[in-house]
Design a protein around this motif. Sequence first.
Motif, PDB file in Angstrom:
ATOM      1  N   SER B  51      34.544  61.323  42.911  1.00  0.00           N
ATOM      2  CA  SER B  51      35.743  61.122  42.094  1.00  0.00           C
ATOM      3  C   SER B  51      36.849  60.479  42.912  1.00  0.00           C
ATOM      4  O   SER B  51      37.622  59.673  42.391  1.00  0.00           O
ATOM      5  CB  SER B  51      36.208  62.450  41.502  1.00  0.00           C
ATOM      6  N   VAL B  52      36.916  60.785  44.231  1.00  0.00           N
ATOM      7  CA  VAL B  52      37.936  60.146  45.065  1.00  0.00           C
ATOM      8  C   VAL B  52      37.676  58.648  45.150  1.00  0.00           C
ATOM      9  O   VAL B  52      38.598  57.838  45.029  1.00  0.00           O
ATOM     10  CB  VAL B  52      37.950  60.778  46.478  1.00  0.00           C
ATOM     11  N   THR B  53      36.388  58.268  45.303  1.00  0.00           N
ATOM     12  CA  THR B  53      36.068  56.841  45.392  1.00  0.00           C
ATOM     13  C   THR B  53      36.435  56.124  44.099  1.00  0.00           C
ATOM     14  O   THR B  53      37.024  55.035  44.122  1.00  0.00           O
ATOM     15  CB  THR B  53      34.579  56.663  45.696  1.00  0.00           C
ATOM     16  N   THR B  54      36.105  56.746  42.951  1.00  0.00           N
ATOM     17  CA  THR B  54      36.425  56.117  41.669  1.00  0.00           C
ATOM     18  C   THR B  54      37.929  55.932  41.519  1.00  0.00           C
ATOM     19  O   THR B  54      38.405  54.853  41.154  1.00  0.00           O
ATOM     20  CB  THR B  54      35.911  57.002  40.524  1.00  0.00           C
ATOM     21  N   THR B  55      38.674  56.995  41.821  1.00  0.00           N
ATOM     22  CA  THR B  55      40.132  56.903  41.681  1.00  0.00           C
ATOM     23  C   THR B  55      40.699  55.860  42.632  1.00  0.00           C
ATOM     24  O   THR B  55      41.614  55.118  42.273  1.00  0.00           O
ATOM     25  CB  THR B  55      40.760  58.273  41.962  1.00  0.00           C
ATOM     26  N   MET B  56      40.130  55.791  43.863  1.00  0.00           N
ATOM     27  CA  MET B  56      40.628  54.816  44.839  1.00  0.00           C
ATOM     28  C   MET B  56      40.388  53.401  44.348  1.00  0.00           C
ATOM     29  O   MET B  56      41.273  52.540  44.451  1.00  0.00           O
ATOM     30  CB  MET B  56      39.930  55.030  46.170  1.00  0.00           C
ATOM     31  N   LEU B  57      39.196  53.141  43.783  1.00  0.00           N
ATOM     32  CA  LEU B  57      38.914  51.790  43.291  1.00  0.00           C
ATOM     33  C   LEU B  57      39.872  51.425  42.172  1.00  0.00           C
ATOM     34  O   LEU B  57      40.384  50.300  42.114  1.00  0.00           O
ATOM     35  CB  LEU B  57      37.469  51.706  42.808  1.00  0.00           C
ATOM     36  N   MET B  58      40.164  52.405  41.286  1.00  0.00           N
ATOM     37  CA  MET B  58      41.123  52.149  40.206  1.00  0.00           C
ATOM     38  C   MET B  58      42.495  51.813  40.777  1.00  0.00           C
ATOM     39  O   MET B  58      43.138  50.850  40.360  1.00  0.00           O
ATOM     40  CB  MET B  58      41.261  53.409  39.338  1.00  0.00           C
ATOM     41  N   GLY B  59      42.926  52.621  41.737  1.00  0.00           N
ATOM     42  CA  GLY B  59      44.245  52.393  42.327  1.00  0.00           C
ATOM     43  C   GLY B  59      44.314  51.047  43.023  1.00  0.00           C
ATOM     44  O   GLY B  59      45.312  50.329  42.914  1.00  0.00           O
ATOM     45  N   CYS B  60      43.223  50.692  43.723  1.00  0.00           N
ATOM     46  CA  CYS B  60      43.185  49.392  44.395  1.00  0.00           C
ATOM     47  C   CYS B  60      43.310  48.269  43.379  1.00  0.00           C
ATOM     48  O   CYS B  60      44.028  47.292  43.591  1.00  0.00           O
ATOM     49  CB  CYS B  60      41.881  49.234  45.169  1.00  0.00           C
ATOM     50  N   ALA B  61      42.611  48.422  42.239  1.00  0.00           N
ATOM     51  CA  ALA B  61      42.648  47.368  41.236  1.00  0.00           C
ATOM     52  C   ALA B  61      44.057  47.204  40.690  1.00  0.00           C
ATOM     53  O   ALA B  61      44.526  46.087  40.467  1.00  0.00           O
ATOM     54  CB  ALA B  61      41.683  47.692  40.108  1.00  0.00           C
ATOM     55  N   VAL B  62      44.749  48.326  40.491  1.00  0.00           N
ATOM     56  CA  VAL B  62      46.111  48.219  39.955  1.00  0.00           C
ATOM     57  C   VAL B  62      47.046  47.641  41.009  1.00  0.00           C
ATOM     58  O   VAL B  62      47.919  46.826  40.705  1.00  0.00           O
ATOM     59  CB  VAL B  62      46.590  49.592  39.457  1.00  0.00           C
ATOM     60  N   ALA B  63      46.839  48.022  42.293  1.00  0.00           N
ATOM     61  CA  ALA B  63      47.702  47.500  43.348  1.00  0.00           C
ATOM     62  C   ALA B  63      47.478  46.012  43.563  1.00  0.00           C
ATOM     63  O   ALA B  63      48.361  45.307  44.037  1.00  0.00           O
ATOM     64  CB  ALA B  63      47.439  48.263  44.645  1.00  0.00           C
ATOM     65  N   GLU B  64      46.278  45.555  43.189  1.00  0.00           N
ATOM     66  CA  GLU B  64      45.931  44.147  43.402  1.00  0.00           C
ATOM     67  C   GLU B  64      46.667  43.216  42.450  1.00  0.00           C
ATOM     68  O   GLU B  64      46.705  42.001  42.680  1.00  0.00           O
ATOM     69  CB  GLU B  64      44.437  44.003  43.160  1.00  0.00           C
ATOM     70  N   THR B  65      47.234  43.787  41.365  1.00  0.00           N
ATOM     71  CA  THR B  65      47.727  42.948  40.278  1.00  0.00           C
ATOM     72  C   THR B  65      48.742  41.913  40.729  1.00  0.00           C
ATOM     73  O   THR B  65      48.639  40.745  40.373  1.00  0.00           O
ATOM     74  CB  THR B  65      48.358  43.843  39.199  1.00  0.00           C
ATOM     75  N   THR B  66      49.728  42.338  41.546  1.00  0.00           N
ATOM     76  CA  THR B  66      50.763  41.378  41.951  1.00  0.00           C
ATOM     77  C   THR B  66      50.147  40.243  42.760  1.00  0.00           C
ATOM     78  O   THR B  66      50.528  39.083  42.602  1.00  0.00           O
ATOM     79  CB  THR B  66      51.842  42.078  42.778  1.00  0.00           C
ATOM     80  N   GLY B  67      49.176  40.585  43.611  1.00  0.00           N
ATOM     81  CA  GLY B  67      48.503  39.548  44.375  1.00  0.00           C
ATOM     82  C   GLY B  67      47.780  38.567  43.476  1.00  0.00           C
ATOM     83  O   GLY B  67      47.781  37.353  43.729  1.00  0.00           O
ATOM     84  N   LEU B  68      47.203  39.107  42.397  1.00  0.00           N
ATOM     85  CA  LEU B  68      46.478  38.214  41.487  1.00  0.00           C
ATOM     86  C   LEU B  68      47.429  37.337  40.685  1.00  0.00           C
ATOM     87  O   LEU B  68      47.094  36.202  40.387  1.00  0.00           O
ATOM     88  CB  LEU B  68      45.595  39.034  40.560  1.00  0.00           C
ATOM     89  N   TYR B  69      48.623  37.863  40.358  1.00  0.00           N
ATOM     90  CA  TYR B  69      49.619  36.982  39.732  1.00  0.00           C
ATOM     91  C   TYR B  69      49.888  35.788  40.640  1.00  0.00           C
ATOM     92  O   TYR B  69      49.895  34.638  40.197  1.00  0.00           O
ATOM     93  CB  TYR B  69      50.934  37.731  39.494  1.00  0.00           C
ATOM     94  N   ALA B  70      50.098  36.081  41.934  1.00  0.00           N
ATOM     95  CA  ALA B  70      50.368  35.008  42.881  1.00  0.00           C
ATOM     96  C   ALA B  70      49.196  34.049  42.959  1.00  0.00           C
ATOM     97  O   ALA B  70      49.378  32.823  43.027  1.00  0.00           O
ATOM     98  CB  ALA B  70      50.668  35.594  44.253  1.00  0.00           C
ATOM     99  N   LEU B  71      47.988  34.600  42.936  1.00  0.00           N
ATOM    100  CA  LEU B  71      46.795  33.757  43.010  1.00  0.00           C
ATOM    101  C   LEU B  71      46.718  32.818  41.816  1.00  0.00           C
ATOM    102  O   LEU B  71      46.420  31.623  41.967  1.00  0.00           O
ATOM    103  CB  LEU B  71      45.553  34.640  43.065  1.00  0.00           C
ATOM    104  N   VAL B  72      47.022  33.361  40.614  1.00  0.00           N
ATOM    105  CA  VAL B  72      46.962  32.514  39.416  1.00  0.00           C
ATOM    106  C   VAL B  72      47.996  31.400  39.519  1.00  0.00           C
ATOM    107  O   VAL B  72      47.717  30.239  39.199  1.00  0.00           O
ATOM    108  CB  VAL B  72      47.178  33.384  38.158  1.00  0.00           C
TER     109      VAL B  72
END
Lengths: 299, 94
Positions: B51-72
């Motif tokens: 469950s920690v791994t799943t939650t971490m992957l979710m959190g990473c995906a949400v934290a990635e969002t600003t970087g992906l805006y920049a990428l787009v």
Amino acid sequence: MTILLLILAILPIIAGIIIKVLFVPASEGIDITGAHVFFTIDLPMGGLPISEAQINSWLVILSLLFFCLFLTHGLKTTAMSKRQIVAEWIVQSVENLVKSNMGEFFMGFAPFIAAILGLSACSSLLTLVGLFPPTSDINIVGGWAILTFILITYYKMKAGPLIYIKSFGEPVPFLAPLNIISEVATPISMAFRHYGNVLSGSIISVLIGALLTTLSQLIFGNLPGILGDFPFLRIGLPAILSIYFDLFSGCLQAFIFSMLTMLYVAGGFPEDEYFRRKRLKQAKKKENMQVIENTNGGV
Amino acid sequence: MLELAIGIILGGCALGAGCAMIAGIGPGIGEGTAVAAACEAIGRQPECKGSVTTTMLMGCAVAETTGLYALVIAILLIFVAPGRFVNILLEAIG
């Protein structure tokens, strides 16, 4: 019958490869283009381009449909086949996922979540057979995100539109514009996250392929004949990156998209208020019934 | 003169794309923090690794969002913007 359905499940993918070979012009070097537009349908409000992304996503839908039929035809209660065990495992794991993330009330969401998960994962995995992945086109992923947004709004309004409007002025009323922006940002960020990850993976793959071609020309360029032109370094090396960018990233993004759908829908639903109203309604109904019974008894 | 103008447009687009990707710093730090915390949690309670791994992957995906805006934005600046800007320039010149 079994083999026929399996062939029908593979056929759309082969059709996609044939369409790509016949109609899509080959790209040279690091020429990165979006989806190839096959033709445009003229509509009163403007042209509707039918692109590679749409065709591929419909092919994936067809392929998944026949694959599900292949898994689920001829179900039995005893002496199960391997197909049935796989199908039951898929259904059970999705139901467990939905139950642990959304609760009992949202069990009806399991087919939708399974559909989004399968469609998104299979669309991203299309890169493995060399087709254009529909998820690297923002129109496809944006459509899914809008669907999710409609679901979120519908479940927020479940306890009456007034409560939905009131939720915008939640901590203090003058924060309402910020709340509206964050409401609209949900589908945009979901679409951008999925599309950006898949697209950046394919761009990096193309760039690395071009780099390895140049490097192998520098190193092996002096070899005689056809050996000099052959990009030796491109054998095997891009496959290692493909494990991350195509397999892992594609499946992870599918999982994250469906997970966020579940969390947003379940998180936006005003549970206490909805059940309080439901109880009130039921109590009122009971009261009405009693009144009717009393009047009947009086007569 | 036209060559100079087009050169400035292309250079500006490339510089803008490079500047946009500075936003990659934020998600990098954020995801690093998330993964560090997840490692700590797994070290303390190895039984809840899943469950920690799943939650971490979710959190990473949400934290990635600003970087992906920049990428787009960067992808748009490299692949879409130059053509559009040059077209606007040519239309303005006539």
